[in-house]
Write a protein that holds these residues in place. Structure first.
Motif: not given
Length: 174
Positions: A85-86, A78, A81-83
């Motif tokens: 997305d960022a 996660l 994935e967040a990185r």
């Protein structure tokens, strides 16, 4: 009596008595049976329960460790994935900023062209007003000349000369 004398004699002499040995052996066996039934069995049951409890605790700890490893991997996934997305949002914002910058530049150029065209129109209008003012001055001068001509009579030659002078003066003022 011989036997009882022998037993008494042996007891007095500190010898071994077969009856006592058998009795002590019998009591030892009964004691072992009682210990097995009332102490050893429950003790072994408690030990077995304790062993099962420890085995269950070890198994639960292993499951908990496996689950925590799984959760750790999910959290890492996660986070990755967040990185991602960022990073995507940052790239998108940069692209959008570039697009907006280009739009602003384009609008500024369009506005500059519009202002330039408005200025040209304004200049043209001012020029037309100036030409109209000159024409009005020419007309007033013509009236003035006509009044002077009326005051004095001019020959055709004088009139033409006067008109040419007036046109020349009007051209210089312009």
């Amino acid at each position: 009596m011989l036997t009882s004398g022998f037993v008494l004699g042996a007891a007095a002499h500190g010898g071994l008595n077969l009856g006592d040995i058998v009795f002590q052996l019998l009591m030892f066996i009964i004691l072992l049976a009682l210990l097995k039934k009332f102490a050893w069995g429950p003790l072994m049951g408690i030990m077995q329960q304790r062993e099962e409890h420890i085995a269950n605790e070890i198994e639960a700890a292993e499951q908990s460790r496996a689950e925590s490893n799984k959760l750790l991997e999910e959290q890492r996934s996660l986070l990755k994935e967040a990185r991602t997305d960022a990073q995507g949002l940052i790239e998108s914002a940069k692209k959008q900023g570039d697009v907006q910058r280009e739009e602003i530049i384009s609008l500024a150029r369009t506005e500059a062209e519009r202002i330039k065209e408005a200025a040209k129109i304004e200049i043209e209008q001012q020029k037309e007003k100036a030409v109209a003012a000159i024409r009005q001055q020419v007309a007033s001068l013509s009236v003035l000349i006509a009044s002077k001509v009326i005051e004095k009579e001019l020959s055709a030659e004088d009139q033409e000369k006067l008109i040419n002078e007036y046109i020349q003066e009007a051209g210089e003022e312009r």
